[in-house]
Scaffold this motif. Sequence first.
Motif, PDB file in Angstrom:
ATOM      1  N   PRO A   1      89.429  60.644  -9.961  1.00 46.98           N
ATOM      2  CA  PRO A   1      88.038  60.867 -10.362  1.00 46.98           C
ATOM      3  C   PRO A   1      87.885  62.155 -11.154  1.00 46.98           C
ATOM      4  N   LEU A   2      87.007  62.114 -12.153  1.00 47.86           N
ATOM      5  CA  LEU A   2      86.705  63.307 -12.923  1.00 47.86           C
ATOM      6  C   LEU A   2      85.890  64.277 -12.077  1.00 47.86           C
ATOM      7  N   ALA A   3      85.727  65.502 -12.584  1.00 45.24           N
ATOM      8  CA  ALA A   3      85.036  66.538 -11.803  1.00 45.24           C
ATOM      9  C   ALA A   3      83.588  66.140 -11.529  1.00 45.24           C
ATOM     10  N   ASP A   4      82.874  65.649 -12.560  1.00 49.43           N
ATOM     11  CA  ASP A   4      81.478  65.261 -12.345  1.00 49.43           C
ATOM     12  C   ASP A   4      81.378  64.044 -11.432  1.00 49.43           C
ATOM     13  N   ALA A   5      82.382  63.145 -11.505  1.00 45.56           N
ATOM     14  CA  ALA A   5      82.375  61.981 -10.618  1.00 45.56           C
ATOM     15  C   ALA A   5      82.603  62.396  -9.171  1.00 45.56           C
ATOM     16  N   ARG A   6      83.471  63.391  -8.947  1.00 48.87           N
ATOM     17  CA  ARG A   6      83.722  63.859  -7.575  1.00 48.87           C
ATOM     18  C   ARG A   6      82.471  64.506  -6.995  1.00 48.87           C
ATOM     19  N   ARG A   7      81.789  65.290  -7.823  1.00 48.89           N
ATOM     20  CA  ARG A   7      80.543  65.913  -7.329  1.00 48.89           C
ATOM     21  C   ARG A   7      79.474  64.859  -7.048  1.00 48.89           C
ATOM     22  N   ALA A   8      79.363  63.866  -7.923  1.00 44.26           N
ATOM     23  CA  ALA A   8      78.375  62.800  -7.708  1.00 44.26           C
ATOM     24  C   ALA A   8      78.706  61.996  -6.457  1.00 44.26           C
ATOM     25  N   ALA A   9      80.001  61.771  -6.200  1.00 41.21           N
ATOM     26  CA  ALA A   9      80.390  61.022  -5.006  1.00 41.21           C
ATOM     27  C   ALA A   9      80.033  61.781  -3.734  1.00 41.21           C
ATOM     28  N   GLU A  10      80.224  63.107  -3.742  1.00 42.67           N
ATOM     29  CA  GLU A  10      79.835  63.906  -2.580  1.00 42.67           C
ATOM     30  C   GLU A  10      78.325  63.906  -2.402  1.00 42.67           C
ATOM     31  N   ARG A  11      77.613  63.939  -3.515  1.00 37.45           N
ATOM     32  CA  ARG A  11      76.149  63.965  -3.435  1.00 37.45           C
ATOM     33  C   ARG A  11      75.578  62.632  -2.968  1.00 37.45           C
ATOM     34  N   GLU A  12      76.136  61.527  -3.456  1.00 35.26           N
ATOM     35  CA  GLU A  12      75.596  60.209  -3.143  1.00 35.26           C
ATOM     36  C   GLU A  12      76.242  59.574  -1.926  1.00 35.26           C
ATOM     37  N   GLY A  13      77.327  60.175  -1.403  1.00 35.45           N
ATOM     38  CA  GLY A  13      77.977  59.604  -0.228  1.00 35.45           C
ATOM     39  C   GLY A  13      78.797  58.364  -0.522  1.00 35.45           C
ATOM     40  N   VAL A  14      79.480  58.345  -1.667  1.00 35.54           N
ATOM     41  CA  VAL A  14      80.301  57.195  -2.053  1.00 35.54           C
ATOM     42  C   VAL A  14      81.767  57.508  -1.756  1.00 35.54           C
ATOM     43  N   GLU A  15      82.478  56.566  -1.157  1.00 38.42           N
ATOM     44  CA  GLU A  15      83.884  56.766  -0.833  1.00 38.42           C
ATOM     45  C   GLU A  15      84.761  56.354  -2.006  1.00 38.42           C
ATOM     46  N   ILE A  16      85.682  57.230  -2.379  1.00 36.30           N
ATOM     47  CA  ILE A  16      86.648  56.957  -3.446  1.00 36.30           C
ATOM     48  C   ILE A  16      88.042  56.976  -2.836  1.00 36.30           C
ATOM     49  N   ARG A  17      88.794  55.887  -3.000  1.00 34.41           N
ATOM     50  CA  ARG A  17      90.159  55.796  -2.509  1.00 34.41           C
ATOM     51  C   ARG A  17      91.086  55.572  -3.697  1.00 34.41           C
ATOM     52  N   THR A  18      92.101  56.408  -3.800  1.00 33.78           N
ATOM     53  CA  THR A  18      93.057  56.291  -4.903  1.00 33.78           C
ATOM     54  C   THR A  18      94.442  55.971  -4.350  1.00 33.78           C
ATOM     55  N   TYR A  19      95.176  55.132  -5.072  1.00 32.90           N
ATOM     56  CA  TYR A  19      96.504  54.686  -4.663  1.00 32.90           C
ATOM     57  C   TYR A  19      97.441  54.748  -5.868  1.00 32.90           C
ATOM     58  N   SER A  20      98.731  54.846  -5.570  1.00 27.45           N
ATOM     59  CA  SER A  20      99.746  54.800  -6.619  1.00 27.45           C
ATOM     60  C   SER A  20     100.677  53.601  -6.454  1.00 27.45           C
ATOM     61  N   VAL A  21     100.591  52.908  -5.329  1.00 23.59           N
ATOM     62  CA  VAL A  21     101.384  51.703  -5.091  1.00 23.59           C
ATOM     63  C   VAL A  21     100.414  50.554  -4.860  1.00 23.59           C
ATOM     64  N   ILE A  22     100.587  49.463  -5.599  1.00 18.98           N
ATOM     65  CA  ILE A  22      99.588  48.404  -5.584  1.00 18.98           C
ATOM     66  C   ILE A  22      99.545  47.678  -4.250  1.00 18.98           C
ATOM     67  N   TYR A  23     100.717  47.497  -3.598  1.00 15.28           N
ATOM     68  CA  TYR A  23     100.687  46.747  -2.343  1.00 15.28           C
ATOM     69  C   TYR A  23     100.046  47.542  -1.215  1.00 15.28           C
ATOM     70  N   LYS A  24      99.935  48.878  -1.368  1.00 10.43           N
ATOM     71  CA  LYS A  24      99.244  49.678  -0.357  1.00 10.43           C
ATOM     72  C   LYS A  24      97.760  49.305  -0.292  1.00 10.43           C
ATOM     73  N   ILE A  25      97.183  48.969  -1.441  1.00 12.11           N
ATOM     74  CA  ILE A  25      95.767  48.590  -1.473  1.00 12.11           C
ATOM     75  C   ILE A  25      95.549  47.303  -0.698  1.00 12.11           C
ATOM     76  N   THR A  26      96.353  46.292  -1.023  1.00 13.00           N
ATOM     77  CA  THR A  26      96.176  45.009  -0.334  1.00 13.00           C
ATOM     78  C   THR A  26      96.553  45.116   1.137  1.00 13.00           C
ATOM     79  N   GLU A  27      97.545  45.950   1.466  1.00 17.61           N
ATOM     80  CA  GLU A  27      97.914  46.137   2.870  1.00 17.61           C
ATOM     81  C   GLU A  27      96.761  46.742   3.662  1.00 17.61           C
ATOM     82  N   GLU A  28      96.088  47.732   3.070  1.00 15.72           N
ATOM     83  CA  GLU A  28      94.986  48.376   3.786  1.00 15.72           C
ATOM     84  C   GLU A  28      93.803  47.434   3.931  1.00 15.72           C
ATOM     85  N   LEU A  29      93.513  46.678   2.886  1.00 12.29           N
ATOM     86  CA  LEU A  29      92.428  45.702   2.990  1.00 12.29           C
ATOM     87  C   LEU A  29      92.766  44.633   4.019  1.00 12.29           C
TER      88      LEU A  29
END
Length: 731
Positions: free
Chosen positions: A591-619
């Motif tokens: 996330p960009l700097a303004d996006a990170r600040r907006a996420a903290e302000r609005e209470g939105v969760e951002i999850r970042t991954y570098s391995v694609i199967y980790k996303i499907t495993e967590e879901l």
Amino acid sequence: MKKRVHEIAKERGLTSKDVLAALQKAGVEAKAAASSVDEDVALKALDGAGNSASAAKPAAAAPAEPAPAPSKGAAPKPVKPVPAAGGGAGGAAGRKRRRVVIDSQASRREHQPPPPPSRPPRRRGGRRRRPLLEEPVERAVVEVEPEAVKVNSGATVREVAETLGVGSGEIIKKLMGMGEMATLTQTLPDETIEALADELGQKVEMVTAADETPEEPVYEDTEKELVDRPPVVTIMGHVDHGKTSLLDAIRETEVAAGEAGGITQHIGAYQVHHDGKSITFLDTPGHEAFTAMRARGAKVTDLAVIVVAADDGVMPQTSEAIDHAKAAEVPILIAVNKIDKEGAQPDRVRNELAAQGLTPEDWGGDTVYCDVSAKTHEGLDSLLEMILLTAELEELKANPDAPASGNVIESHLDAGRGPVATMLVQRGTLHVGDSVVAGPQWGKVRAMNDFTGARVQEAKPGDPVEILGLDGVSEAGERVETAENDRRARQLAQERAHRLKTEALARRSARRVTLQEVFARAKEGELKELAVLLKADVSGSLEALQDEIAKLPQDEIVVNVIRAAAGGINESDVMLAAASNAVIIGFNVRPLADARRAAEREGVEIRTYSVIYKITEELRASLEGMLEPEEVEESLGQAEIKELFRASRIGVIAGCLVTDGRITRGAESRLVREGTVVWTGRIGSLRRFKDDVREVEEGLECGIVLEGFQDVKVDDVIEAFETKQIEKTLE
């Protein structure tokens, strides 16, 4: 000869809505005012609708025949209607039947025994008579659910205690039991307040600052007070596809010439006239402000026009604009621009958009397409006509005589004039000198300018105006309302500022939607859909990620991808996720700097991954975590009763031989007699000779005492088993 519906309506002096209703009643497929139908068939349908309407009037008036007046002095009696065989004879038969009914009742009363004499008054000292028995009357017990108590979002511990009617100490005690320590003045998240209410057996309804003010208070207006208002149209699309140039061509001004680099740098609101009607246009820098207004609950736009260049086709920002318009649930109209350029392919644009669910009317869909050219002004009249026809079907009305209210389109701080706000009046009439409240700001309207910069004294519904006099800069989408006086306006603004501050604190302490909370709420039946916003580094990874998510079992929760795009996570993505209660998942992006600040302000969760199967495993793990565990019974062993022994203190002891597996002390067991289970419980005592043992293996003898059961017989079989809970897995 084929004609469009709105042309036939114009020739006949009717509205497009009436013509569409008549065509659909006659079985003719016509989805919108721009649909083409056969003129002869349409005229026959309209004539048929007119004849049926005229024939309905005498048919409705036929039964209204004056009833014969009752004879003088006769008491009216309710009589069931009797079907008559014909005119007067039917009436005579009805009267004759009524006389027979009365006579039969009279003759029946003559043969009945006389009524018992009235009971004499009870004498003092006499024997008490037994009261007459009466059948009890069954009364239906209606359980009334307790009404929900409204609690302000971001309320403190003291305010929650006062609202729920309990002591502050009780609230703090409950919070300690939930593992939270809080003081009297500490702000509580909405989820914590709802959990407290459940603990106390009460029902609460969380009220935010945006929910307190109705968006369109038209419920107070009668039909006579409502008048037609201009539609509000938002222009969206990809960069350099000609949004501002198209708007310039429509209103015949050169706005783009005065902007840096020819790119729209601010939100503009403009008004044009066509066929004696007005249309209000909002020119936005893409769709960030459009989503920002929707995130604050401001339903300003009535129609979204997506501009697509005929020589460029559908681009990433085009798809993003369509996603935002669909999320806002507003009608979409496609303007295919630059059809005069060499290499323009309007049909290619239609094919690409049809793949996204926007099928043209000519192909049997319900989306209006207009081929236009901002340079040669070709097709502009058709575009305006289609906008007015779409707005006509929406039936946009407002009360001009009510107190003025509307929304802030954009606001900025001018060096010479102070805070300047562009306001769109949605209801009532705004005058110079009115006291207004715009969220946490207030002021008196010192001056108003229209979209051309001219001074005006009043603004009616649908008019965009620039107002001066507020004490601060308002955010886009803030609700603007008039107040009785300056004192009341200042009070409302201060209350609003306090509410916004406490809500911001509550959002920081508890996120709006997290992945764990989604599945917990889904398990309780509150949430059946998980909204996800996907961002990836390249389009190939994005497609692979979407395919993996689509393979997940979605029987209990549907994973709804509201947007999928390549690139970094920006503020626009956060605002869309906040407006849609979505979780942002990023693959190889940050996330960009303004996006990170907006996420903290609005209470939105951002999850970042570098391995694609980790996303499907967590879901998948989250989906499996919400499944109920399955109980499985595992057999331990069997023992057959060979002899019975009796002890004074213990009772009946079963002398057994372990025939299969092993018997464990304290294990769950059942007693089977001739194939029938007669008892289920636990093994209370297990002995080998005189020693207490923990378990006895197969082929050995032992003594068993069943816990709480003595009726055992020789040849009965004792089955020992244990029950395990196994977590379910998704296939």
